[in-house]
Each structure stands twice: as structure tokens, then as C-alpha cells.
Design an enzyme around this catalytic site. Structure first.
Site, PDB file in Angstrom:
ATOM      1  N   ASP A  40       0.982  -1.132  -0.025  1.00 31.46           N
ATOM      2  CA  ASP A  40       0.162   0.135   0.042  1.00 31.46           C
ATOM      3  C   ASP A  40       0.955   1.393   0.102  1.00 31.46           C
ATOM      4  O   ASP A  40       2.100   0.979   0.088  1.00 31.46           O
ATOM      5  CB  ASP A  40      -0.908  -0.070   1.110  1.00 31.46           C
ATOM      6  CG  ASP A  40      -2.391   0.644   0.917  1.00 31.46           C
ATOM      7  OD1 ASP A  40      -2.257   1.868   0.706  1.00 31.46           O
ATOM      8  OD2 ASP A  40      -3.287   0.249   0.846  1.00 31.46           O
ATOM      9  N   ASP A  61       3.819   3.537  -3.755  1.00 32.69           N
ATOM     10  CA  ASP A  61       2.884   4.563  -4.304  1.00 32.69           C
ATOM     11  C   ASP A  61       2.485   3.922  -5.995  1.00 32.69           C
ATOM     12  O   ASP A  61       3.261   4.021  -6.456  1.00 32.69           O
ATOM     13  CB  ASP A  61       3.511   5.909  -4.233  1.00 32.69           C
ATOM     14  CG  ASP A  61       2.730   6.967  -4.973  1.00 32.69           C
ATOM     15  OD1 ASP A  61       1.583   6.667  -5.496  1.00 32.69           O
ATOM     16  OD2 ASP A  61       2.928   8.030  -4.590  1.00 32.69           O
ATOM     17  N   TYR A 173     -13.570   7.932 -11.670  1.00 27.78           N
ATOM     18  CA  TYR A 173     -13.958   6.658 -11.047  1.00 27.78           C
ATOM     19  C   TYR A 173     -14.323   5.726 -12.011  1.00 27.78           C
ATOM     20  O   TYR A 173     -13.970   4.727 -12.343  1.00 27.78           O
ATOM     21  CB  TYR A 173     -14.819   6.759  -9.777  1.00 27.78           C
ATOM     22  CG  TYR A 173     -14.751   5.506  -8.999  1.00 27.78           C
ATOM     23  CD1 TYR A 173     -13.683   5.249  -8.371  1.00 27.78           C
ATOM     24  CD2 TYR A 173     -15.777   4.560  -9.043  1.00 27.78           C
ATOM     25  CE1 TYR A 173     -13.891   3.866  -7.564  1.00 27.78           C
ATOM     26  CE2 TYR A 173     -16.015   3.279  -8.382  1.00 27.78           C
ATOM     27  CZ  TYR A 173     -14.838   3.154  -7.643  1.00 27.78           C
ATOM     28  OH  TYR A 173     -14.778   1.872  -7.023  1.00 27.78           O
TER      29      TYR A 173
HETATM   30  N1  LIG Z   1     -15.888  -0.755  -1.330  1.00 23.38           N
HETATM   31  C1  LIG Z   1     -16.727  -0.531  -2.249  1.00 23.38           C
HETATM   32  O1  LIG Z   1     -18.045  -0.467  -1.954  1.00 23.38           O
HETATM   33  C2  LIG Z   1     -16.312  -0.869  -3.623  1.00 23.38           C
HETATM   34  C3  LIG Z   1     -17.208  -1.036  -4.580  1.00 23.38           C
HETATM   35  C4  LIG Z   1     -16.719  -1.230  -6.002  1.00 23.38           C
HETATM   36  C5  LIG Z   1     -15.367  -1.231  -6.144  1.00 23.38           C
HETATM   37  N2  LIG Z   1     -14.209  -1.390  -4.922  1.00 23.38           N
HETATM   38  C6  LIG Z   1     -12.983  -1.326  -5.475  1.00 23.38           C
HETATM   39  O2  LIG Z   1     -12.491  -2.210  -4.489  1.00 23.38           O
HETATM   40  C7  LIG Z   1     -11.161  -1.812  -4.090  1.00 23.38           C
HETATM   41  C8  LIG Z   1     -11.167  -1.652  -2.505  1.00 23.38           C
HETATM   42  O3  LIG Z   1     -11.873  -0.571  -2.325  1.00 23.38           O
HETATM   43  P1  LIG Z   1     -12.145  -0.132  -0.859  1.00 23.38           P
HETATM   44  O4  LIG Z   1     -13.369   0.162  -0.668  1.00 23.38           O
HETATM   45  O5  LIG Z   1     -11.445  -1.015   0.128  1.00 23.38           O
HETATM   46  O6  LIG Z   1     -11.354   1.260  -0.956  1.00 23.38           O
HETATM   47  P2  LIG Z   1     -10.304   2.066  -0.040  1.00 23.38           P
HETATM   48  O7  LIG Z   1     -10.455   3.462  -0.381  1.00 23.38           O
HETATM   49  O8  LIG Z   1     -10.773   1.743   1.487  1.00 23.38           O
HETATM   50  O9  LIG Z   1      -9.084   1.404  -0.048  1.00 23.38           O
HETATM   51  C9  LIG Z   1      -8.410   1.861  -1.266  1.00 23.38           C
HETATM   52  C10 LIG Z   1      -6.761   1.123  -0.913  1.00 23.38           C
HETATM   53  O10 LIG Z   1      -6.111   1.846  -2.008  1.00 23.38           O
HETATM   54  C11 LIG Z   1      -4.797   2.406  -1.549  1.00 23.38           C
HETATM   55  N3  LIG Z   1      -4.343   3.356  -2.361  1.00 23.38           N
HETATM   56  C12 LIG Z   1      -4.872   4.644  -2.852  1.00 23.38           C
HETATM   57  N4  LIG Z   1      -4.131   5.338  -3.457  1.00 23.38           N
HETATM   58  C13 LIG Z   1      -2.889   4.396  -3.379  1.00 23.38           C
HETATM   59  C14 LIG Z   1      -1.597   4.807  -4.088  1.00 23.38           C
HETATM   60  N5  LIG Z   1      -1.295   5.726  -4.841  1.00 23.38           N
HETATM   61  N6  LIG Z   1      -0.557   3.982  -4.000  1.00 23.38           N
HETATM   62  C15 LIG Z   1      -1.007   2.746  -3.524  1.00 23.38           C
HETATM   63  N7  LIG Z   1      -2.131   2.524  -2.630  1.00 23.38           N
HETATM   64  C16 LIG Z   1      -3.076   3.380  -2.776  1.00 23.38           C
HETATM   65  C17 LIG Z   1      -5.300   3.197  -0.025  1.00 23.38           C
HETATM   66  O11 LIG Z   1      -4.262   3.349   0.660  1.00 23.38           O
HETATM   67  C18 LIG Z   1      -6.263   2.054   0.395  1.00 23.38           C
HETATM   68  O12 LIG Z   1      -5.847   1.212   1.092  1.00 23.38           O
HETATM   69  C19 LIG Z   1     -11.047  -0.268  -4.926  1.00 23.38           C
HETATM   70  O13 LIG Z   1     -10.388  -0.826  -5.993  1.00 23.38           O
HETATM   71  C20 LIG Z   1     -12.331  -0.051  -5.212  1.00 23.38           C
HETATM   72  O14 LIG Z   1     -12.458   0.867  -6.275  1.00 23.38           O
HETATM   73  C21 LIG Z   1     -14.965  -0.938  -3.908  1.00 23.38           C
END
Ligand SMILES: NC(=O)c1ccc[n+]([C@@H]2O[C@H](COP(=O)([O-])OP(=O)(O)OC[C@H]3O[C@@H](n4cnc5c(N)ncnc54)[C@H](O)[C@@H]3O)[C@@H](O)[C@H]2O)c1
Length: 262
Positions: A40, A61, A173
Site C-alpha cells: 500500500d 505508491d 472513477y
Molecule cells: N468498497 C466498495 O463499495 C467498492 C465497490 C466497488 C469497487 N470497489 C473497489 O475495490 C477496491 C477496494 O476498495 P475499498 O472500498 O477497500 O477502498 P479504500 O479506499 O478503503 O482502499 C483503497 C486502498 O488503495 C490504497 N491506495 C490509494 N492510492 C494509492 C496509491 N497511490 N498507491 C498505493 N495504494 C493506494 C489506499 O491506501 C487504500 O488502502 C478499489 O479498487 C475500489 O474501487 C470498492
């Protein structure tokens, strides 16, 4: 002997491990015997989470090419190879809302910088990850690359359900997630003969303490009448990481309570 459905001993890199879903993916994959490297961004608690799970922790990153090259190489080195790689990192609406400022301006005034921030992580980060992890998978004779997309890469949002919420659906998004599904298909046919399988997973909305009004409004959009539970997405990752998905590539799996079915 039939094909194995388990992931015991599979060497898996998960990028984006510290968010709402990433933490559950990491814990459940570890529980099922995967040997994990979790990554992460710097400033996250990835090293602490890795220690907790007995995984290798790496700060990457996703927007930094040099960090991606070094980070994926470190994961491959630590695991002694790679069987699977999951790109789960993203700029999400709820994370943007937590950052404050004005992250959801109307589209007519939407700043290029916000659009680019989203694209840099969600799509360009996925490209860098696929290039680095995919090369490693190819070099050792194949494996499974999984991109986490979204239902909003498949269908448009109903903007009305976000009225009064601190977070909204935002244009980069949807565009980045649709792009990620396209990248997945392109890579699947590029690498098919190298036995590197590439698939995407598109979760629907996952319940994370949302207010009752949002949970109900979102739930009413789905045939199953509710948001997903945090633990309901990882199963498809287990399938795609296991040998039982050996003939599966180029597909997008919507895990969405049927939302995209009607
Ligand atoms: N939670 C939902 O309802 C949902 C629905 C559809 C899709 N998703 C997808 O599932 C995945 C996880 O979602 P989530 O809800 O856990 O989101 P979240 O925002 O809680 O987690 C996203 C993660 O990505 C990391 N991240 C962000 N920018 C970064 C970077 N530059 N480098 C490295 N890491 C980075 C963040 O630190 C975090 O740990 C995502 O791809 C999201 O789009 C989630």
C-alpha cells in the site's frame, strides 16, 4: 485428480491492502494458506498489517513508476516467485470525502487535477502494476493477474442515491474502472499463450457503516435488496487465484447482488 480449488501455498501480491476491502482480502487469503506480499502507499499501516498477518509488507505508491518496479521486484524476491497478483488500489469516493476540501464539484466545473489524480492511481497505476507483475508471472510460466474494477465501470450510477451523502460518485472513477476492464481484456489476449490469465472483479457497493438512508437507497437498486458484506468479495479472488480457474481469462466478474443484471 481433479483441479485444485484451494490457494494453499500460492504466492500472491496484493496492492491496495489497507482499505476497507483490501484488509479483508489480505486476512481471508492468508487464512486460506496463501503466501502473501501486501503493499500500500507510504504513510499507510501496511507494514503493521503485514506483521499481523505474517505477510511481507511493501510500501508502493501506485503512481510512482520507480517505486512500482522496485516494489514488485521486492515482492517476487521475498516470495521466491509469484503465482498471483491483485491490483486493488484506488482513489474512491469515500477516501476523497475523508480528505476534505471540495472533492465532488459538479461536472461542469470539474477540475482537470482531480480527474488526473484518479486516473493516475486507478488506471495508470494498474498499467504499471500489470507490466511489472505480469512480466514476473510470464517469466515463470504463467499465473493469475486480477484487477479490481467496479460496477461503475459497467453501468452508470444513479446519482440520486448520493443526495445528502458526504461522498458521491465521480467521473474519473467510472472512466478509470471502465478503462481497467478494457485493459484487462487487452492483457488477457496479449498473454493468453503465456498462461498469464487476466481477469477483473467488479464489486457492488460494500456496507461500511453507511447511514440507513443510503444503505436502503443503494439496496433498492439491487435485486438482492442490500449492499454487500465486506467478506463477500474475496471468494472470487480465491477462485481466480486457484488452479480451478485455469481456463478462465479476459472476464469481468460482477459481485453485485445482481445490480447489473436488471
Ligand atoms: N468498497 C466498495 O463499495 C467498492 C465497490 C466497488 C469497487 N470497489 C473497489 O475495490 C477496491 C477496494 O476498495 P475499498 O472500498 O477497500 O477502498 P479504500 O479506499 O478503503 O482502499 C483503497 C486502498 O488503495 C490504497 N491506495 C490509494 N492510492 C494509492 C496509491 N497511490 N498507491 C498505493 N495504494 C493506494 C489506499 O491506501 C487504500 O488502502 C478499489 O479498487 C475500489 O474501487 C470498492
Amino acid at each position: 485428480m481433479s483441479l485444485r480449488t484451494d490457494i494453499d501455498g500460492k504466492r500472491v501480491l496484493l496492492l491496495g491492502a489497507c482499505g476497507v476491502l483490501g484488509r479483508r482480502h489480505a486476512a481471508i487469503l492468508a487464512e486460506h494458506g496463501a503466501r502473501l506480499a501486501i503493499a500500500d502507499r507510504p504513510g499507510s499501516d501496511v507494514m503493521a498489517l503485514a506483521a499481523e498477518l505474517g505477510a511481507h509488507g511493501i510500501e508502493i505508491d501506485a503512481t510512482d513508476e520507480a517505486a512500482m518496479v522496485a516494489g514488485v521486484a521486492a515482492a517476487v524476491g521475498a516470495l521466491g516467485g509469484l503465482d498471483g497478483a491483485i491490483f486493488n488500489a484506488a482513489v474512491t469516493g469515500e477516501a476523497l470525502a475523508r480528505q476534505g476540501g471540495d472533492p465532488f464539484p459538479p461536472f461542469e466545473e470539474y477540475p482537470l487535477s482531480l480527474w488526473q489524480t484518479t486516473m493516475d492511481v486507478n488506471l495508470t497505476g494498474a498499467f504499471l502494476f500489470a507490466r511489472e507483475a505480469g512480466r514476473a508471472l510470464k517469466a515463470q510460466g504463467g499465473g493469475s493477474l486480477i484487477n479490481v474494477a467496479s460496477i461503475y465501470g459497467i453501468v452508470g450510477p444513479d446519482h440520486r442515491i448520493y443526495d445528502g451523502q458526504p461522498f458521491k460518485s465521480f467521473p474519473g472513477y467510472a472512466a478509470s474502472k471502465a478503462g481497467l476492464i478494457g485493459l484487462t481484456r487487452w492483457l488477457a489476449t496479449w498473454w493468453a499463450e503465456s498462461q498469464v490469465r487476466v481477469n477483473s472483479v467488479s464489486p457492488g457497493g460494500v456496507y461500511n457503516g453507511h447511514d440507513a438512508r443510503f444503505a436502503e437507497a443503494y439496496g433498492n437498486r439491487t435485486p438482492m435488496g442490500r449492499m454487500a458484506d465486506k467478506d463477500e468479495i474475496t471468494g472470487i479472488l480465491i477462485y481466480l487465484l486457484s488452479d480451478s480457474s485455469r481456463y478462465c481469462t479476459g472476464q469481468n466478474f460482477a459481485i453485485d447482488g445482481g445490480l447489473t443484471a436488471w
